[in-house]
Scaffold this active site. Structure first.
Site, PDB file in Angstrom:
ATOM      1  N   HIS A   1       0.441  -0.896  -0.154  1.00  0.00           N
ATOM      2  CA  HIS A   1       0.273  -0.386  -0.185  1.00  0.00           C
ATOM      3  C   HIS A   1       0.794   1.285   0.057  1.00  0.00           C
ATOM      4  CE1 HIS A   1      -3.124  -2.910   1.220  1.00  0.00           C
ATOM      5  NE2 HIS A   1      -3.839  -2.102   0.826  1.00  0.00           N
ATOM      6  N   GLY A   2       1.449   1.016   0.975  1.00  0.00           N
ATOM      7  CA  GLY A   2       3.093   2.607   0.492  1.00  0.00           C
ATOM      8  C   GLY A   2       3.954   2.285   1.358  1.00  0.00           C
TER       9      GLY A   2
END
Lengths: 361, 466
Positions: free
Chosen positions: B325-326
């Site tokens: 996701h990040g």
């Protein structure tokens, strides 16, 4: 084949019909949405046309904030008192907008048309998109495009975008619906406060005489603002000052007044000393232009300089707009001035005196 | 050009018209591929080469794997594909994170590292199309599908513009069979497409963007300035915002794909009604969770090995899920947090007969929802201290909606109403959720609300940033 296509597109078509029905419902209740987010140019033009006043005061925000028509009603003009007056103040407008507004709003023409003019009205470095959107006919847009090639694309785009946005009432009144909804849900929010202010503004626009000052401006005093903030904020409407194409619309306004036998008076609206010092070249060019027009067309120009009217910084809300007190002082002064110069016997003498600079500070 | 913007609508109309006016498979697919690449080039102008390079690499590698009989050489080709995809993903997404973390470590031990003066712009949809590419070559390696022989067809599978930016992550086995003949959208697909499209726009522009603009950003940026009640509602609103933002994008992607005649896999199934964290990951971002299961968890051994190995596998996929996701410590912690929750849930085992009782389900739902909210704070907080403030706020007892703009609870309710309605329709088939007049009215009102209430400036979809 067509029936097959219609069968396949049944879903989107049904949604489209439902959307059209919703759009018509919004159109049927347009007055409610318009009241919560008025198109102030259109509202003023429409109200002025309905009121059919004896005197119309046209101009930009200096007029919408600085002229209180009810203070001027009763002034004697050519032997008869002015029974009614309306402030056709279009904030942000230029001389071009004022011409189009007068043409649309003054049907039938009033006895007296007062144009509260200021330097920013004639600044060619700015255009007001509200004009093509709310005031121009197709013919007006075409004429602009022909005579002002530098802004041809701009005016046609603004005109077309405004017309396109009216295809859907949902789109056209979306802001009004949002403001209405904000008031229904929670009156304590920022949106609800904005909605209340817009509703008050809308009611004032459609009120008796069109005096609809911005809420903050009535009480605000420039001397206090200056003492608190110190530095003078720039007045962007006078940046890159140049005159030319808006001036041609001043000529159109003069012609319109002549054609319709309307007395046209220009009032050079008061501004603060600070603004004049901040933009000395702009004001020099503007006043030179005003003098040229006065001489060339025999215009009656009243120079309502702050010193003559008796307005100090305490009568202004900011560098250019009058506050409630200043507006009342100017309006009373203007009534007396109109009384004085509007006497039939002295009208011609006054015009001569004004042209000779008798009213100059 | 963002999905849902005015330019996107114009683009979509032109592409739909062109696609349906053209005759024949080659012309249609070539046009759709050109449009998809144009979409990519407009959205991410510097990085079209990344998409093109990985498309060619995976196409060639898959053909090699398919043609090869020697297992070791087949594996070597697979490694080429996986390394190419993950290498570029790592280079673009994680270089800055690794650099910053290394710098922090050096500084901790007294070293002096100048602050990073560079940044790397993330190519559009790289987290999604790299996973699609890997799943394709792995499926060919596993002999589940044959390699595609036409580069254009494979390129269209990778670049198909409705889903390329933020998923769902489509498997080749789901998409490529639909391409054998140019799909002609049926009346049902056209109709369902518009319903999905309207619902997606409503979720994104009316609920998610409004919540963010009116409340969520303001509170999360400075929670100390707001009351605990406001913070509590901000966490709830954030939960609804992220769901409506992501599922809104998925709805738009699914609806748009239907207009071209393609079916994409569903990505959500009432995630906030989950009664355990395991249940949640079976309902949220299904295309990612099933990808991680099929291409990571199972190859690692899944739950077939020792207990310790199973927990290791669980932690590994959730740490990677977080980092997918990040590239931040907050996302890493989010991954660890979910891995721990999954492991604890697994260790607790089945509650047996209790599970069927309504009281247990209610308790389980409450506990799961609280766990989810805590995780959502982790990924939205601006600092750890602010995260602590928000956490303290959600631990308090409820105090109504005092000090919260009335529109926030309304939007939260609207966002959750979809869950309630879908659940009702599942449980009570007599409700006839597909009754056409109702769906038409729903779509029309949704579109009208989008016209009236969407903010003037559209915000980027959250998952596009991943």
């Amino acid at each position: 084949m067509l029936s097959n296509l219609l069968r396949r597109l049944r879903g989107p078509l049904l949604v489209l019909f439902a959307l059209v029905a919703l759009d018509l419902a919004v159109l049927a209740t347009a007055r409610t949405w318009d009241r919560h987010s008025p198109d102030d140019y259109a509202a003023r033009v429409e109200t002025c046309r309905q009121r059919r006043p004896d005197a119309v005061f046209v101009g930009g925000s200096v007029v919408s904030e600085g002229i209180v028509p009810r203070e001027i009603v009763g002034a004697n003009w050519q032997g008869e008192p002015l029974a009614s007056a309306y402030a056709l103040g279009l904030p942000g407008g230029t001389t071009s907008e004022f011409f189009h507004a007068v043409k649309a709003a003054c049907q039938p023409p009033p006895r007296l048309l007062v144009y509260g003019i200021t330097a920013s009205d004639l600044n060619d470095s700015r255009h007001e998109p509200h004009g093509p959107a709310s005031l121009m006919t197709f013919g007006d847009a075409v004429e602009w495009a022909k005579t002002r090639p530098d802004s041809r694309a701009w005016v046609l785009r603004q005109y077309a975008l405004a017309r396109a946005s009216r295809v859907s009432s949902l789109w056209q009144y979306r802001h009004g619906i949002r403001m209405w909804a904000a008031l229904q849900f929670d009156e304590s929010t920022e949106s609800a406060r904005e909605a209340k202010e817009l509703r008050r503004y809308s009611d004032a626009l459609r009120g008796e005489d069109g005096y609809a000052p911005a809420a903050g401006f009535v009480e605000q005093r420039y001397d206090h603002v200056k003492a608190t903030n110190g530095t003078l904020p720039p007045f962007a409407f006078l940046n890159k000052y140049k005159t030319g194409s808006h001036r041609t619309y001043l000529h159109k306004l003069i012609c319109w007044a002549g054609d319709n036998a309307v007395s046209l008076v220009l009032v050079d609206m008061p501004v603060t000393e600070d603004l004049e010092k901040q933009y000395p070249e702009a004001f020099a060019e503007y006043r030179k232009l005003l003098a040229e027009e006065e001489a060339a067309h025999g215009l009656l120009v009243i120079r309502a300089h702050r010193d003559i009217v008796g307005i100090t910084d305490a009568g202004f809300a900011d560098t250019i707009h009058l506050n409630g007190v200043g507006a009342t002082v100017l309006s009373r002064w203007l009534k007396a001035k109109l009384d004085e110069i509007g006497r039939p016997a002295t009208l011609d003498d006054n015009r001569v005196r004004a042209q000779a600079g008798g009213d100059r500070p | 050009m963002s999905v849902g913007s005015k330019v996107f609508f114009l683009f979509l109309i032109v592409v739909l018209l062109g696609y349906h006016l053209l005759r024949g498979r080659p012309a249609k697919y070539t046009f759709l591929l050109a449009a998809s690449w144009a979409f990519y080039a407009i959205c991410s102008p510097y990085y079209l080469w990344v998409l093109l390079l990985l498309t060619v690499v995976d196409f060639v590698v898959a053909k090699k794997i398919d043609a090869e009989t020697d297992e070791r050489r087949r594996k070597r080709w697979l490694v080429v594909s996986v390394v190419s995809n993950l290498g570029l993903l790592f280079a673009f997404k994680y270089t800055a994170f690794v650099w910053d973390s290394g710098s922090a470590l050096v500084t901790l031990f007294g070293g002096d590292v100048p602050p990073r003066a560079w940044d790397i712009l993330l190519p559009l949809g790289i987290s999604f199309h790299t996973f699609q590419g890997i799943s394709y070559t792995v499926d060919v390696y596993r002999r589940q599908i044959r390699a595609v022989t036409n580069l254009r067809d494979y390129a269209l599978f990778v670049a198909f513009f409705p889903q390329m930016a933020a998923g769902p992550i489509v498997r080749a086995v789901e998409f490529l069979p639909q391409m054998v003949t140019p799909p002609v959208p049926s009346a049902e697909q056209i109709r369902d497409g518009i319903f999905l499209f309207a619902r997606g726009l409503f979720k994104k522009l009316v609920i998610a963007d409004q919540l963010d603009q009116l409340f969520v950003s303001a509170v999360f940026n400075d929670p100390a300035a707001f009351s605990p009640v406001a913070c509590r509602w901000a966490v709830l609103a954030w939960a609804v915002q992220i769901y409506c933002d992501f599922s809104g994008y998925t709805d738009i992607a699914l609806g748009t794909a239907k207009w071209f005649g393609f079916e994409l896999p569903a990505n959500f199934h009432l995630p906030y009604l989950a009664t355990s964290i395991t249940d949640f990951w079976r309902r949220w971002h299904l295309s990612l969770s099933t990808w991680l299961r099929d291409y990571l968890y199972f190859p690692l051994g899944g739950s077939r090995g020792s207990t310790g190995r199973t927990y290791f596998n669980l932690m590994a996929i959730f740490v990677l899920c977080g980092l997918w996701h990040g590239a931040t410590w907050a996302w890493l912690v989010y991954g660890v947090y979910n891995g721990v929750l999954m492991s604890v849930h697994r260790a607790m085992g089945s509650p047996g007969r209790l599970r069927s009782s309504a009281a247990w389900r209610m308790l389980a739902w409450t506990a799961t929802f609280a766990q989810l909210l805590l995780g959502l704070i982790l990924i939205r907080m601006t600092t750890w201290a602010d995260g602590g403030t928000m956490l303290a706020a959600i631990c308090g007892v409820t105090d109504g909606v005092r000090g919260v703009p009335a529109v926030v609870p309304l939007l939260v309710l609207l966002g959750m109403a979809g869950h309630g309605w879908e659940l009702l329709c599942e449980r009570l088939p007599a409700l006839k959720a597909d009754w056409e007049p109702l769906r038409v009215a729903n779509a029309a009102v949704s579109l009208a609300a989008v016209v009236v209430f969407s903010p003037g400036v559209g915000k980027t979809f959250l998952y596009i940033q991943f």
